[in-house]
Design a protein around this motif. Structure first.
Motif, short mmCIF file in Angstrom:
data_model
loop_
_atom_site.label_atom_id
_atom_site.label_comp_id
_atom_site.label_asym_id
_atom_site.label_seq_id
_atom_site.Cartn_x
_atom_site.Cartn_y
_atom_site.Cartn_z
N VAL A 39 2.64 16.01 -100.96
CA VAL A 39 1.37 15.65 -101.72
C VAL A 39 1.93 14.74 -102.99
O VAL A 39 1.28 13.81 -103.33
N PHE A 40 2.68 15.49 -103.68
CA PHE A 40 3.15 14.86 -105.00
C PHE A 40 3.76 13.54 -104.79
O PHE A 40 3.56 12.32 -105.44
N PHE A 41 4.41 13.34 -103.65
CA PHE A 41 5.31 12.16 -103.48
C PHE A 41 4.09 11.21 -102.85
O PHE A 41 4.31 10.05 -103.26
N PHE A 42 3.10 11.46 -102.26
CA PHE A 42 2.04 10.55 -101.58
C PHE A 42 1.51 10.11 -102.81
O PHE A 42 0.91 8.98 -102.68
N LEU A 43 1.16 10.91 -103.94
CA LEU A 43 0.43 10.36 -105.19
C LEU A 43 1.21 9.48 -106.00
O LEU A 43 0.53 8.51 -106.50
N ILE A 44 2.57 9.77 -106.08
CA ILE A 44 3.44 9.13 -107.03
C ILE A 44 4.07 7.74 -106.40
O ILE A 44 4.32 6.82 -107.23
N ALA A 45 4.17 7.91 -105.22
CA ALA A 45 5.05 6.93 -104.61
C ALA A 45 4.51 5.50 -104.88
O ALA A 45 5.40 4.33 -105.07
N PRO A 46 3.14 5.19 -104.74
CA PRO A 46 2.91 3.85 -105.03
C PRO A 46 3.06 3.04 -106.09
O PRO A 46 3.02 1.81 -106.58
N LEU A 47 3.31 3.93 -107.38
CA LEU A 47 3.67 3.68 -108.72
C LEU A 47 5.07 3.16 -108.75
O LEU A 47 5.16 2.00 -109.97
N PHE A 48 5.97 3.13 -108.07
CA PHE A 48 7.16 2.76 -108.09
C PHE A 48 7.38 1.39 -107.58
O PHE A 48 8.15 0.79 -108.36
N PRO A 49 6.98 0.84 -106.85
CA PRO A 49 7.05 -0.59 -106.46
C PRO A 49 6.33 -1.30 -107.44
O PRO A 49 6.73 -2.58 -107.84
#
Length: 308
Positions: A39-49
């Protein structure tokens, strides 16, 4: 798969659980950690691109071969330079830095007083009053913005016609008051949560010693609930600084905030400078939320809810 096999075969999957746990409890513990991490990865991942593309040396939103190869010529700080050196972005940023702090001060003042009053058991209808005060958090923002438009538009006209106030000043007043309304629920919730562990015998002891209510509040009560007040203020600041819908309804072009400028830029002219602005906003939000977490832990230590 190799890491997973080693993790299982070496028994490290039991390292973070008590030795008396059954196989089912160990399985659930590790499954729960995996779900939280996903869940944490799902929420944070879009910020990296977004953050990655903000360093693009080209003027478009796609990854170049140089960026994917991590070559120096594929990266540049020019979008940050455009953001910091252009009035198109600096004026909205200035407006946001004017509106958000003042709205936060109003939210903290009114929200703290409301939370202290509603924490008293003898207040009649306090549950209904609490529900009304936190309703801006629950009601869809577009509905709140529409209601604020019909309320603040006549108010602005009255201030201009009867008090002779400048139109731009009235616009700032309307946006600040609207953002204060959105921030008050956050302050009420955080301060109310802090007051749960407050020892009310301290205020009674201060009154027995001759202290008036104002002195008791600032010398006894406020230092103990200060972490909750600051946490609520930070949430109110983030809400005001990132809000765009209410500004579109209540404000005018002179009160154009940074999120408004980003929204307009995405709709009318797609500029990579938006990515730099978004990265800066995300960084500020992360720093503020980190501060909130540190204050929460400090509040728990002061109230004896966690070890020092």
């Amino acid at each position: 798969m190799g890491w997973f096999t080693t993790w299982i075969s070496s028994g490290k999957y039991r390292a973070s659980v008590p030795s008396y746990y059954t196989a089912g409890q160990v399985l659930w513990h590790n499954t729960f950690l995996f779900i939280c991490a996903f869940v944490f990865f799902f929420l944070i991942a879009p910020l990296f691109p977004v953050a990655w593309l903000s360093f693009n040396a080209e003027d478009f939103f796609t990854f170049t071969p140089e960026m994917l190869a991590f070559k120096a010529e594929g990266y540049s700080l020019k979008h940050y330079a455009d953001f910091l050196g252009s009035d198109e972005w600096m004026v909205p940023l200035k407006n946001s830095l004017i509106i958000a702090p003042i709205a936060t001060i109003i939210s903290v003042s009114l929200g703290t007083l409301a939370a202290i009053g509603l924490s008293q058991s003898h207040v009649p209808g306090r549950q209904a009053i609490m529900a009304i005060l936190i309703s801006p958090m629950i009601v869809p923002l577009i509905i709140s913005a529409t209601g604020m438009f019909f309320f603040y538009a006549p108010l602005g006209n009255w201030l201009q016609a009867n008090l002779g106030l400048n139109q731009a000043f009235v616009g700032y007043v309307k946006v600040i008051l609207a953002h204060a309304v959105l921030g008050i629920p956050f302050v009420i919730i955080t301060v109310t949560a802090t007051l749960v562990g407050f020892d009310r015998s301290l205020t009674r002891a201060a009154a027995n010693m001759g202290a008036d209510p104002v002195t008791t509040f600032f010398r006894i009560q406020m230092p103990l609930i200060l972490p909750g007040v600051i946490s609520g203020g930070l949430f109110a600041f983030i809400t005001s600084f990132d809000e765009v819908v209410v500004v579109l309804f209540v404000g005018s072009a002179r009160q154009q905030t940074l999120p408004w400028q980003m929204f307009t830029g995405l709709r009318e002219q797609i500029s990579p400078t938006i990515l730099a602005a978004a990265t800066i906003l995300v960084t500020i939000s992360i720093l503020l939320l980190t501060t909130v977490e540190l204050l929460r832990r400090r509040s728990e230590r002061l109230r004896g809810m966690s070890p020092g």
